[in-house]
Design a protein around this motif. Sequence first.
Motif, PDB file in Angstrom:
ATOM      1  N   THR A 185       0.852  -1.186   0.000  1.00 59.57           N
ATOM      2  CA  THR A 185       0.000   0.000   0.000  1.00 59.57           C
ATOM      3  C   THR A 185       0.886   1.233   0.000  1.00 59.57           C
ATOM      4  O   THR A 185       2.073   1.134  -0.290  1.00 59.57           O
ATOM      5  CB  THR A 185      -0.954  -0.014   1.205  1.00 59.57           C
ATOM      6  N   SER A 186       0.313   2.386   0.289  1.00 58.84           N
ATOM      7  CA  SER A 186       1.018   3.666   0.279  1.00 58.84           C
ATOM      8  C   SER A 186       1.417   4.002  -1.149  1.00 58.84           C
ATOM      9  O   SER A 186       0.614   3.850  -2.066  1.00 58.84           O
ATOM     10  CB  SER A 186       2.222   3.616   1.227  1.00 58.84           C
ATOM     11  N   LEU A 187       2.655   4.457  -1.373  1.00 61.10           N
ATOM     12  CA  LEU A 187       3.090   4.842  -2.717  1.00 61.10           C
ATOM     13  C   LEU A 187       3.378   3.589  -3.535  1.00 61.10           C
ATOM     14  O   LEU A 187       4.541   3.184  -3.686  1.00 61.10           O
ATOM     15  CB  LEU A 187       4.333   5.732  -2.638  1.00 61.10           C
ATOM     16  N   THR A 188       2.343   2.989  -4.071  1.00 60.28           N
ATOM     17  CA  THR A 188       2.504   1.691  -4.728  1.00 60.28           C
ATOM     18  C   THR A 188       3.279   1.784  -6.038  1.00 60.28           C
ATOM     19  O   THR A 188       3.742   0.761  -6.544  1.00 60.28           O
ATOM     20  CB  THR A 188       1.132   1.048  -4.998  1.00 60.28           C
ATOM     21  N   ASN A 189       3.433   2.988  -6.598  1.00 63.63           N
ATOM     22  CA  ASN A 189       4.251   3.117  -7.800  1.00 63.63           C
ATOM     23  C   ASN A 189       5.734   3.254  -7.462  1.00 63.63           C
ATOM     24  O   ASN A 189       6.575   3.252  -8.356  1.00 63.63           O
ATOM     25  CB  ASN A 189       3.796   4.314  -8.645  1.00 63.63           C
ATOM     26  N   VAL A 190       6.052   3.343  -6.170  1.00 64.59           N
ATOM     27  CA  VAL A 190       7.445   3.409  -5.724  1.00 64.59           C
ATOM     28  C   VAL A 190       7.830   2.131  -4.974  1.00 64.59           C
ATOM     29  O   VAL A 190       8.927   1.589  -5.152  1.00 64.59           O
ATOM     30  CB  VAL A 190       7.668   4.640  -4.821  1.00 64.59           C
ATOM     31  N   ARG A 191       6.913   1.633  -4.140  1.00 59.16           N
ATOM     32  CA  ARG A 191       7.177   0.393  -3.408  1.00 59.16           C
ATOM     33  C   ARG A 191       7.401  -0.765  -4.382  1.00 59.16           C
ATOM     34  O   ARG A 191       6.843  -0.793  -5.481  1.00 59.16           O
ATOM     35  CB  ARG A 191       6.001   0.048  -2.499  1.00 59.16           C
ATOM     36  N   GLN A 192       8.196  -1.742  -3.955  1.00 61.43           N
ATOM     37  CA  GLN A 192       8.463  -2.911  -4.791  1.00 61.43           C
ATOM     38  C   GLN A 192       8.247  -4.189  -3.981  1.00 61.43           C
ATOM     39  O   GLN A 192       8.855  -4.376  -2.935  1.00 61.43           O
ATOM     40  CB  GLN A 192       9.890  -2.872  -5.333  1.00 61.43           C
TER      41      GLN A 192
ATOM     42  N   PHE B  65      10.562  -7.592  -0.699  1.00 64.84           N
ATOM     43  CA  PHE B  65      10.022  -6.233  -0.565  1.00 64.84           C
ATOM     44  C   PHE B  65      11.152  -5.256  -0.287  1.00 64.84           C
ATOM     45  O   PHE B  65      12.066  -5.530   0.495  1.00 64.84           O
ATOM     46  CB  PHE B  65       9.019  -6.170   0.586  1.00 64.84           C
ATOM     47  N   ARG B  66      11.082  -4.120  -0.937  1.00 66.82           N
ATOM     48  CA  ARG B  66      11.887  -2.967  -0.545  1.00 66.82           C
ATOM     49  C   ARG B  66      11.079  -1.711  -0.826  1.00 66.82           C
ATOM     50  O   ARG B  66      10.140  -1.727  -1.626  1.00 66.82           O
ATOM     51  CB  ARG B  66      13.249  -2.948  -1.233  1.00 66.82           C
TER      52      ARG B  66
ATOM     53  N   PRO C 209      23.233  -0.191  -1.011  1.00 74.91           N
ATOM     54  CA  PRO C 209      22.116  -0.972  -1.571  1.00 74.91           C
ATOM     55  C   PRO C 209      20.946  -1.001  -0.583  1.00 74.91           C
ATOM     56  O   PRO C 209      21.135  -1.256   0.611  1.00 74.91           O
ATOM     57  CB  PRO C 209      22.728  -2.368  -1.754  1.00 74.91           C
ATOM     58  N   LEU C 210      19.766  -0.694  -1.066  1.00 77.31           N
ATOM     59  CA  LEU C 210      18.601  -0.661  -0.181  1.00 77.31           C
ATOM     60  C   LEU C 210      18.343  -2.050   0.389  1.00 77.31           C
ATOM     61  O   LEU C 210      18.387  -3.043  -0.350  1.00 77.31           O
ATOM     62  CB  LEU C 210      17.362  -0.186  -0.934  1.00 77.31           C
ATOM     63  N   PRO C 211      18.065  -2.124   1.673  1.00 75.73           N
ATOM     64  CA  PRO C 211      17.798  -3.447   2.259  1.00 75.73           C
ATOM     65  C   PRO C 211      16.518  -4.060   1.711  1.00 75.73           C
ATOM     66  O   PRO C 211      15.526  -3.362   1.492  1.00 75.73           O
ATOM     67  CB  PRO C 211      17.660  -3.147   3.762  1.00 75.73           C
TER      68      PRO C 211
END
Length: 488
Positions: free
Chosen positions: A342-349, A439-440, A471-473
């Motif tokens: 949810t939230s910014l679903t075009n940014v969340r992966q 998920f990141r 690197p993003l966790p």
Amino acid sequence: MKRTSRLFTALFTCFALVGAAVAALAASPVFPVDREFYPYYPSLIKWNKSSVPFNAPEVCSGCHEKQYKEWNGSVHSLAFKDPVYQGELNKGVKAVGHEISRQCEGCHTPIGVVTGEIKGPGLAGLSAIALAGVSCDVCHSISGVTHQQTPARVAENGSFIMSPGVESTEGQILIKRGPIPSHDECGGGFHKCEESPLHLQANLCASCHQVYHYDDHFPIEATHNEWIAGPYAQKAIMCQDCHMVDIPTFKRSADQFVKPDRKEYKHYFSGANYLLTYLAAGAAKITGDEELAKSLMAQYEMAVERLKSAADLELSPIYHNGKLDELKVRVKNIRAGHNLPTSLTNVRQMWLEITLKDEAGKVVMSSGTLNADGSISEVARNFASDGMGKDFHFAVNPWEVVGFSKHDTIPPRGYRDTYYGLHFPADLKNVTIEAKLRFRQADQKVAEALLAAVPKDINLEQMYGLKAVPPLPVVDMVVKEATVETSK
């Protein structure tokens, strides 16, 4: 002749009225805005202004130490200081101007907006109460919401009313609202208490957890809409019943649709933003505040555990003419009361990574692995949204997104099926299939761009110990493994 003339006149009048109505409709905006009603537009906050002051959270901690410690280290306490948010805000101001970016500030530091202290991105020179983001006095001063009066006629962009107190002949009277019935000792003589049924409802949270485009009012984030369309709303399990409790209580609420006991509620406001609390813990260690660092790491661990509790996978091998030919992976949203993600679903992966190994453990096929630069493979199954701008082309910046060209998140208690064609050496008798739901919080390049855009008064190396964006966790929400025969 007269009858014909009267008929013509009547028809002409009718068509004229219809034409005028159509013209008026065409001239009316789809989302009319009452600027007098919403003086901080595009933030939809209202403030019943008086001389009664807001109080910094440290003032509240004098009597509410336990609640303060729970809040201090929560994402609410970090909402304005978040470096990713500050980078996004700075980019937005440069792109569309500060007046429009007030939409963001209205939820990330409401008191700072209504008092006029926030004049742009950055942290320098701000008071403790402005820096405190969504503090005690924000939520406990809320006296109502204006969801039905917003341009979209739903909760959006901070559509709540703050009333910290009233002026009387005896002077200023501070009023704090919450779910507990008032009594004579409540407030200890410092403030009056007012019982508020709103504080037990999802409507309270909806005000900020629905982010709409500042002009086109497209729901960029629609967490409350997702909840209201799902089974948790039907069973009266509110946001607070999952996000203001510890992990075991959250699981019970989500699994059994059982509301927590009064004593089980905490001021954690735990969600999935583990990156923010992890960065903030590093900052606290640099300043030597070990107690705060410990609290932040506890929040980080809760966020990771919440993600690992939210979903499940089912692996189903498919045989054609006796040969293993396909794999069906069912991704299930088992505990999130809103869509996943949810939230910014075009940014969340949130994506699937599939690996096939032979009897010796050698990888013979994979899908969804990260590329060398940290990006997700284009063929990976990513459960997210693709934003688009007014030209119908891809867009990721929230001030540009006015629609989704793809919206593939998973509703509460729902699922999505993905099919994989399997390829492996013909002489294998068995293969081991490993499936990960990963998920990141953003694409690597998006995160790098946002952190590179932080205002000049935020030194990432001094504050967070970051010489470069690491690197993003990635959190592995679910890992499932199965060994299956290649033929039947």
